[in-house]
Design a protein around this motif. Structure first.
Motif, PDB file in Angstrom:
ATOM      1  N   TYR A  63     126.260 -41.865  43.860  1.00 37.47           N
ATOM      2  CA  TYR A  63     127.562 -42.243  43.342  1.00 37.47           C
ATOM      3  C   TYR A  63     128.162 -43.374  44.164  1.00 37.47           C
ATOM      4  O   TYR A  63     127.805 -43.578  45.311  1.00 37.47           O
ATOM      5  N   LYS A  64     129.094 -44.108  43.560  1.00 34.48           N
ATOM      6  CA  LYS A  64     129.793 -45.175  44.264  1.00 34.48           C
ATOM      7  C   LYS A  64     131.238 -44.765  44.499  1.00 34.48           C
ATOM      8  O   LYS A  64     131.735 -43.815  43.887  1.00 34.48           O
ATOM      9  N   SER A  65     131.913 -45.457  45.392  1.00 33.96           N
ATOM     10  CA  SER A  65     133.337 -45.221  45.600  1.00 33.96           C
ATOM     11  C   SER A  65     134.046 -45.492  44.280  1.00 33.96           C
ATOM     12  O   SER A  65     133.782 -46.506  43.619  1.00 33.96           O
ATOM     13  N   THR A  66     134.910 -44.574  43.892  1.00 34.30           N
ATOM     14  CA  THR A  66     135.500 -44.623  42.562  1.00 34.30           C
ATOM     15  C   THR A  66     136.970 -44.223  42.598  1.00 34.30           C
ATOM     16  O   THR A  66     137.336 -43.266  43.271  1.00 34.30           O
ATOM     17  N   SER A  67     137.791 -44.937  41.840  1.00 28.79           N
ATOM     18  CA  SER A  67     139.223 -44.627  41.768  1.00 28.79           C
ATOM     19  C   SER A  67     139.466 -43.443  40.839  1.00 28.79           C
ATOM     20  O   SER A  67     138.600 -43.080  40.031  1.00 28.79           O
ATOM     21  N   LYS A  68     140.659 -42.879  40.932  1.00 27.26           N
ATOM     22  CA  LYS A  68     141.037 -41.785  40.033  1.00 27.26           C
ATOM     23  C   LYS A  68     141.007 -42.249  38.585  1.00 27.26           C
ATOM     24  O   LYS A  68     140.579 -41.519  37.694  1.00 27.26           O
ATOM     25  N   THR A  69     141.452 -43.476  38.359  1.00 26.26           N
ATOM     26  CA  THR A  69     141.468 -44.023  36.998  1.00 26.26           C
ATOM     27  C   THR A  69     140.052 -44.133  36.437  1.00 26.26           C
ATOM     28  O   THR A  69     139.801 -43.745  35.296  1.00 26.26           O
ATOM     29  N   LEU A  99     138.427 -31.888  49.047  1.00 25.32           N
ATOM     30  CA  LEU A  99     138.236 -33.323  48.843  1.00 25.32           C
ATOM     31  C   LEU A  99     138.687 -34.161  50.024  1.00 25.32           C
ATOM     32  O   LEU A  99     138.084 -35.174  50.331  1.00 25.32           O
ATOM     33  N   GLY A 100     139.766 -33.755  50.639  1.00 23.93           N
ATOM     34  CA  GLY A 100     140.297 -34.556  51.722  1.00 23.93           C
ATOM     35  C   GLY A 100     141.139 -35.698  51.193  1.00 23.93           C
ATOM     36  O   GLY A 100     141.570 -35.688  50.044  1.00 23.93           O
ATOM     37  N   LYS A 101     141.327 -36.699  52.024  1.00 25.59           N
ATOM     38  CA  LYS A 101     142.232 -37.795  51.686  1.00 25.59           C
ATOM     39  C   LYS A 101     141.642 -38.762  50.668  1.00 25.59           C
ATOM     40  O   LYS A 101     140.453 -39.022  50.650  1.00 25.59           O
ATOM     41  N   TYR A 102     142.549 -39.291  49.863  1.00 22.79           N
ATOM     42  CA  TYR A 102     142.234 -40.349  48.899  1.00 22.79           C
ATOM     43  C   TYR A 102     142.594 -41.653  49.603  1.00 22.79           C
ATOM     44  O   TYR A 102     143.744 -42.055  49.654  1.00 22.79           O
ATOM     45  N   VAL A 103     141.606 -42.301  50.194  1.00 26.68           N
ATOM     46  CA  VAL A 103     141.843 -43.460  51.060  1.00 26.68           C
ATOM     47  C   VAL A 103     141.413 -44.752  50.370  1.00 26.68           C
ATOM     48  O   VAL A 103     140.337 -44.809  49.763  1.00 26.68           O
ATOM     49  N   TYR A 126     137.924 -42.648  45.904  1.00 30.26           N
ATOM     50  CA  TYR A 126     137.196 -41.547  46.535  1.00 30.26           C
ATOM     51  C   TYR A 126     135.864 -42.108  47.008  1.00 30.26           C
ATOM     52  O   TYR A 126     135.250 -42.924  46.314  1.00 30.26           O
ATOM     53  N   ASN A 127     135.395 -41.665  48.177  1.00 29.55           N
ATOM     54  CA  ASN A 127     134.095 -42.124  48.663  1.00 29.55           C
ATOM     55  C   ASN A 127     132.981 -41.397  47.888  1.00 29.55           C
ATOM     56  O   ASN A 127     133.244 -40.424  47.179  1.00 29.55           O
ATOM     57  N   PRO A 128     131.740 -41.871  48.005  1.00 33.05           N
ATOM     58  CA  PRO A 128     130.641 -41.266  47.244  1.00 33.05           C
ATOM     59  C   PRO A 128     130.483 -39.752  47.441  1.00 33.05           C
ATOM     60  O   PRO A 128     130.186 -39.035  46.485  1.00 33.05           O
ATOM     61  N   LYS A 129     130.695 -39.256  48.656  1.00 29.50           N
ATOM     62  CA  LYS A 129     130.582 -37.798  48.897  1.00 29.50           C
ATOM     63  C   LYS A 129     131.672 -37.048  48.132  1.00 29.50           C
ATOM     64  O   LYS A 129     131.428 -35.967  47.597  1.00 29.50           O
ATOM     65  N   GLN A 130     132.880 -37.606  48.106  1.00 30.39           N
ATOM     66  CA  GLN A 130     133.973 -36.985  47.364  1.00 30.39           C
ATOM     67  C   GLN A 130     133.686 -36.995  45.862  1.00 30.39           C
ATOM     68  O   GLN A 130     133.946 -36.008  45.173  1.00 30.39           O
ATOM     69  N   VAL A 131     133.136 -38.101  45.371  1.00 28.52           N
ATOM     70  CA  VAL A 131     132.790 -38.200  43.947  1.00 28.52           C
ATOM     71  C   VAL A 131     131.730 -37.149  43.604  1.00 28.52           C
ATOM     72  O   VAL A 131     131.826 -36.465  42.582  1.00 28.52           O
ATOM     73  N   GLU A 132     130.759 -36.976  44.488  1.00 33.14           N
ATOM     74  CA  GLU A 132     129.722 -35.958  44.268  1.00 33.14           C
ATOM     75  C   GLU A 132     130.344 -34.560  44.205  1.00 33.14           C
ATOM     76  O   GLU A 132     129.982 -33.747  43.350  1.00 33.14           O
TER      77      GLU A 132
END
Length: 69
Positions: A6-12, A36-40, A44-50
């Protein structure tokens, strides 16, 4: 078995991948907010997207969140 990266991805972008509004998407991920942790950096970073995909299941438009590598 193929490994999906996965790639870094926005909420939108995630909401679009799941074909829902950003409000609906935010409500869907509320139960895993702590994990999830912080939305920086507006993404979201790839691990968060996963983590999100593992929780919600594969989105209708998975190509929007996959890494091209």
């Amino acid at each position: 078995m193929t490994i999906i990266r996965y790639k870094s991805t926005s909420k939108t972008q995630l909401a679009q991948a799941y074909n829902v509004t950003t409000r609906t998407f935010r409500l869907w991920i509320e139960p895993i907010k702590e994990k999830l942790g912080k939305y920086v950096g507006q993404a979201y970073n790839p691990k968060q997207v996963e983590l999100i995909v593992n929780f919600l299941g594969e989105p209708e438009h998975i190509e929007m969140i996959q890494s091209q590598t």
